[in-house]
Design a protein around this motif. Structure first.
Motif, PDB file in Angstrom:
ATOM      1  N   VAL A  24       0.838  -1.196   0.000  1.00  9.96           N
ATOM      2  CA  VAL A  24       0.000   0.000   0.000  1.00  9.96           C
ATOM      3  C   VAL A  24       0.880   1.256   0.000  1.00  9.96           C
ATOM      4  CG1 VAL A  24      -1.660   1.365   1.318  1.00  9.96           C
ATOM      5  CG2 VAL A  24      -1.945  -1.100   1.153  1.00  9.96           C
ATOM      6  N   ASN A 143     -10.739   4.999   3.276  1.00 12.40           N
ATOM      7  CA  ASN A 143     -11.044   4.891   1.852  1.00 12.40           C
ATOM      8  C   ASN A 143     -11.859   6.083   1.369  1.00 12.40           C
ATOM      9  OD1 ASN A 143      -9.850   2.314   1.691  1.00 12.40           O
ATOM     10  ND2 ASN A 143     -11.744   1.341   2.387  1.00 12.40           N
ATOM     11  N   SER A 148     -11.774   6.089  -7.958  1.00 16.08           N
ATOM     12  CA  SER A 148     -10.705   5.099  -8.146  1.00 16.08           C
ATOM     13  C   SER A 148     -11.299   3.710  -8.396  1.00 16.08           C
ATOM     14  CB  SER A 148      -9.729   5.045  -6.966  1.00 16.08           C
ATOM     15  OG  SER A 148     -10.220   4.272  -5.893  1.00 16.08           O
ATOM     16  N   PHE A 150     -10.361   0.947  -6.858  1.00 14.46           N
ATOM     17  CA  PHE A 150     -10.653   0.335  -5.563  1.00 14.46           C
ATOM     18  C   PHE A 150     -11.950   0.891  -4.979  1.00 14.46           C
ATOM     19  CE2 PHE A 150     -10.623  -0.319  -1.053  1.00 14.46           C
ATOM     20  CZ  PHE A 150     -10.088  -1.589  -0.899  1.00 14.46           C
ATOM     21  N   ARG A 183      -1.620   3.832  -4.561  1.00 16.30           N
ATOM     22  CA  ARG A 183      -1.771   2.568  -5.283  1.00 16.30           C
ATOM     23  C   ARG A 183      -1.606   1.391  -4.341  1.00 16.30           C
ATOM     24  NH1 ARG A 183      -2.132   1.890 -10.489  1.00 16.30           N
ATOM     25  NH2 ARG A 183      -1.302  -0.220 -10.325  1.00 16.30           N
ATOM     26  N   TRP A 184      -2.288   0.305  -4.688  1.00 19.49           N
ATOM     27  CA  TRP A 184      -1.941  -1.037  -4.242  1.00 19.49           C
ATOM     28  C   TRP A 184      -0.959  -1.569  -5.284  1.00 19.49           C
ATOM     29  CZ3 TRP A 184      -6.648  -4.809  -3.447  1.00 19.49           C
ATOM     30  CH2 TRP A 184      -7.027  -4.830  -2.103  1.00 19.49           C
ATOM     31  N   ASP A 219      -5.185   1.321  -8.908  1.00 21.73           N
ATOM     32  CA  ASP A 219      -5.273   2.681  -8.377  1.00 21.73           C
ATOM     33  C   ASP A 219      -6.248   2.712  -7.202  1.00 21.73           C
ATOM     34  OD1 ASP A 219      -8.017   4.037  -9.934  1.00 21.73           O
ATOM     35  OD2 ASP A 219      -7.117   2.198 -10.729  1.00 21.73           O
ATOM     36  N   TYR A 220      -5.971   3.579  -6.238  1.00 21.91           N
ATOM     37  CA  TYR A 220      -6.650   3.542  -4.944  1.00 21.91           C
ATOM     38  C   TYR A 220      -6.727   4.976  -4.427  1.00 21.91           C
ATOM     39  CZ  TYR A 220      -7.522   1.243  -0.318  1.00 21.91           C
ATOM     40  OH  TYR A 220      -8.045   0.783   0.857  1.00 21.91           O
TER      41      TYR A 220
END
Length: 229
Positions: A24, A143, A148, A150, A183-184, A219-220
Motif C-alpha cells: 500500500v 477509503n 478510483s 478500488f 496505489r496497491w 489505483d486507490y
C-alpha cells in the motif's frame, strides 16, 4: 478498555495483512501529505489501532517517542515483538476511546483504516481531545469510496455505505480533508489475489479477480482527514 471493533482481515490473517501493508502506497504519498500538515520529527507520536505495529518503526526513525495502541491481544503481542529493542517505542493494549496515558501526551496521532470510520467514533474523538497537546495534529486515513478502481470495488461490496454522510460527519467535527491518489502494488499475482481475498467476501473477490485477470496492483483513492489541536 473500550469496546473492541473486530477487524477480520488482520485478525484472521495477519501474515497476508503484512503483505498488504507492504504493497500500500509504496510512494509514501500519505506520509508526505501528513508531514505537510505537521512533521513528527522530534515529536511524540501515537499510532491508534496499530495492529502488528507495521508503521511504528518508520515513525520511530524521526519521532522522539512512539506509542502503538492496539486492543486485540494477539496483534498487540506481534507489535511488541516488532519493536523489541527499540527504546523509544512502546505498545499499549488499549482501545481508541481509553488510552491509558496522561492528558496532553502526544503531538501527533495516526489512525490508518482503524476505528475512526465516521459516526460512532465520537468516544475516540473525545479521547483525542484529552491526549493531544496544543499545536498537535491528528490524522485519520480511510477509503475514498467516491473514486478510483478500488473505490468502485468498495461501493459494490458495501452498497449501503454513504461516503457523503461520512464526509459530513468529519466536517461537523472540524476536520479537514486531503484527497490522495495512492496505489496497491504487489510483487506477484499471488500476493494480489491473497490480499483481495481478505478484503472482500468471496463473491466480490472472485468478480474482482475475473475483471482484472493479470493485475498485480490497482489505483486507490484515500481520504486523509486531519485536525490541529
Amino acid at each position: 478498555m473500550s469496546e473492541i471493533i473486530p477487524s477480520p482481515n488482520i485478525w484472521e490473517t495477519p501474515d497476508v495483512y503484512e503483505v498488504e501493508n507492504r504493497g500500500v502506497d509504496r510512494a509514501e504519498v500519505i506520509e508526505d501529505a501528513m508531514r505537510a500538515v505537521l512533521d513528527w520529527s522530534g515529536r511524540d507520536v501515537v499510532d491508534i489501532g496499530c495492529g502488528t505495529g507495521y508503521h511504528l518503526p518508520s515513525f520511530a526513525a524521526d519521532a522522539r517517542s512512539v506509542v502503538g495502541v492496539e486492543p486485540h491481544p494477539p496483534l498487540a503481542a506481534l507489535a511488541a515483538q516488532r519493536i523489541s529493542g527499540m527504546p523509544s517505542v512502546s505498545v499499549r493494549e488499549d482501545g481508541a476511546a481509553a488510552i491509558g496515558v496522561p492528558d496532553g501526551s502526544f503531538d501527533v496521532a495516526h489512525a490508518r483504516w482503524s476505528y475512526f470510520f465516521g459516526p460512532g467514533c465520537e468516544p475516540g474523538l473525545a479521547e483525542l481531545d484529552r491526549v493531544m497537546r496544543p499545536g498537535g495534529a491528528a490524522f485519520v486515513i480511510d477509503n475514498d469510496a467516491t473514486r478510483s478502481t478500488f473505490g468502485r470495488w468498495f461501493r459494490r461490496a458495501l452498497p449501503s455505505y454513504d461516503p457523503r454522510a461520512v464526509e459530513r460527519f468529519w466536517q461537523r467535527q472540524g476536520w479537514e480533508r486531503e484527497q490522495l491518489d495512492i496505489r496497491w502494488d504487489f510483487d506477484s499475482r499471488e500476493d494480489f489475489e491473497a490480499v483481495v481475498a481478505i478484503e472482500f467476501a468471496p463473491e466480490h473477490a472472485d468478480l474482482i479477480l475475473a475483471e482484472h485477470p493479470d493485475a498485480t496492483g490497482v489505483d486507490y483513492a484515500v481520504n486523509l482527514w486531519h485536525r490541529r489541536f
